[in-house]
Design a protein around this motif. Structure first.
Motif, short mmCIF file in Angstrom:
data_model
loop_
_atom_site.label_atom_id
_atom_site.label_comp_id
_atom_site.label_asym_id
_atom_site.label_seq_id
_atom_site.Cartn_x
_atom_site.Cartn_y
_atom_site.Cartn_z
N LEU A 131 0.87 -1.25 -0.07
CA LEU A 131 -0.03 -0.09 -0.12
C LEU A 131 0.95 1.36 0.04
CD1 LEU A 131 -2.91 0.91 0.18
CD2 LEU A 131 -2.66 0.65 2.63
N GLY A 132 1.92 1.37 0.84
CA GLY A 132 2.85 2.42 0.77
C GLY A 132 3.52 2.49 -0.60
N SER A 133 3.92 1.74 -1.27
CA SER A 133 4.46 1.75 -2.38
C SER A 133 3.64 2.16 -3.47
CB SER A 133 5.04 0.31 -2.86
OG SER A 133 5.92 -0.22 -1.98
N GLU A 134 2.31 1.98 -3.49
CA GLU A 134 1.66 2.30 -4.48
C GLU A 134 1.11 3.69 -4.26
OE1 GLU A 134 -0.03 1.05 -7.07
OE2 GLU A 134 0.84 -0.98 -7.01
N LEU A 135 1.03 4.01 -3.03
CA LEU A 135 0.76 5.51 -2.78
C LEU A 135 1.81 6.52 -3.18
CD1 LEU A 135 -1.33 5.26 0.53
CD2 LEU A 135 -2.17 6.11 -1.55
N ASP A 137 4.37 5.76 -5.37
CA ASP A 137 4.73 5.88 -6.76
C ASP A 137 3.66 5.19 -7.49
OD1 ASP A 137 6.13 5.96 -9.15
OD2 ASP A 137 7.13 3.88 -8.85
N PRO A 138 2.72 6.25 -7.67
CA PRO A 138 1.27 5.61 -8.58
C PRO A 138 1.72 5.37 -9.90
CG PRO A 138 0.92 7.46 -7.24
CD PRO A 138 2.53 7.38 -7.08
N GLN A 139 1.39 4.27 -10.45
CA GLN A 139 1.43 3.97 -11.80
C GLN A 139 0.08 3.51 -12.42
OE1 GLN A 139 4.69 1.13 -12.27
NE2 GLN A 139 5.33 1.75 -10.39
#
Length: 299
Positions: A131-135, A137-139
């Protein structure tokens, strides 16, 4: 379907919300009460959680907090205990349909604090990391990924709390789901609500006598087996009415009523409104928009 999955499905309404919040120096962020559940995850640094009734909680890296009843609270700095005074948080919220809330929700404390412990709750911490990664670095596909990960996060938080409660020998729903006999009966009712269950048949599934099963179920769940079955059937019917165009006759059959008339009477006793009016009242719920509670999440 297993009980906990059904609990999560019955709770949520609309899309969850999440955002990364970076804080430095002296700061204080209030969160007003709201009709949902909020969560906070400390990604780096540390902070303090304040509630109106409880003692302050010190939160460290990896700690997860859930406020399942939307209780008013606040987060603030610890007075620069870190070298640079920097704290990164993952904050979010779920909108909950309180009219359909599962009895398990009522047993949850005002604040669930899951401390970061090596080797404990690995699935929860994996979901937090993703979840932290998606927020950060949105792709392409991040919107779909975030929705799925937030559902997983809620499930893993509840599972971790239930596991911790069971380890402490707590009673209630944590004990009910950990009890093989009661859990078997609950799963049977959730998997096939249309079946004409009797206490005797549920007892056989649980490998207990009728009297022993009924006593244990009522003690742990807080309702008799058939009272819980009725509640579950009508809750499942309410979701079908909100989320589908399935006819009332078919819904009645799916949740174990022999006629549309019997179903309508039972539904009105439970919800205070006829199935048809309930469907019309919740027509807009089928197309939820992004929900952003005014709770200071993006202060």
């Amino acid at each position: 379907m297993d009980v906990l999955s059904d609990v999560v499905a019955s709770l949520r309404s609309g899309r969850p919300f999440a955002n990364r919040e970076d804080r430095q120096g002296t700061w204080h962020t209030p969160f007003a009460p709201f009709a949902g559940a909020g969560f906070h995850i400390v990604l780096s640094g540390s902070c303090r959680l304040l509630t109106q009734d409880g003692a302050p909680l010190t939160l460290s890296v990896g700690d997860v907090v859930l406020t399942p009843h939307g209780t008013q609270h606040a987060l603030e700095d610890l007075g620069h205990t870190d070298a640079d005074g920097f704290t990164a948080l993952l904050c979010g919220a779920y909108r909950l349909d309180r009219s359909q809330s599962h009895p398990l929700l009522a047993t949850l404390p005002e604040v669930i604090h899951l401390r970061s412990q090596f080797g404990r709750h690995r699935s929860l911490h994996a979901a937090v990391s993703l979840l932290g990664s998606e927020l950060q670095d949105p792709q392409q596909g991040s919107v779909a990924a975030l929705s799925t990960l937030l559902d997983l996060l809620l499930l893993y938080i509840l599972r971790a709390w239930l596991d911790d409660e069971a380890d402490r020998g707590a009673s209630g729903w944590s004990a009910a789901l950990a009890d093989p006999a009661v859990s078997t009966a609950l799963s049977a009712m959730h998997e096939d609500p249309a079946h004409p269950w009797t206490v005797e048949e549920l007892g056989r599934k649980a490998n207990l006598s009728r009297a022993t099963f009924a006593r244990r179920f009522t003690q742990l769940v807080g309702q008799s087996p058939l009272a819980y079955l009725t509640w579950w059937r009508l809750g499942a019917a309410a979701r079908l009415l909100k989320e589908s165009d399935t006819s009332l006759e078919r819904i009645a059959a799916q949740v174990g009523y022999g006629s549309q008339y019997a179903f309508a009477n039972a539904f009105k006793r439970a919800h205070g409104i006829s199935p048809g009016r309930y469907r019309r009242h919740h027509a807009d719920d089928r197309h939820p928009t992004q929900w952003h509670p005014e709770t200071g999440l993006t202060a």
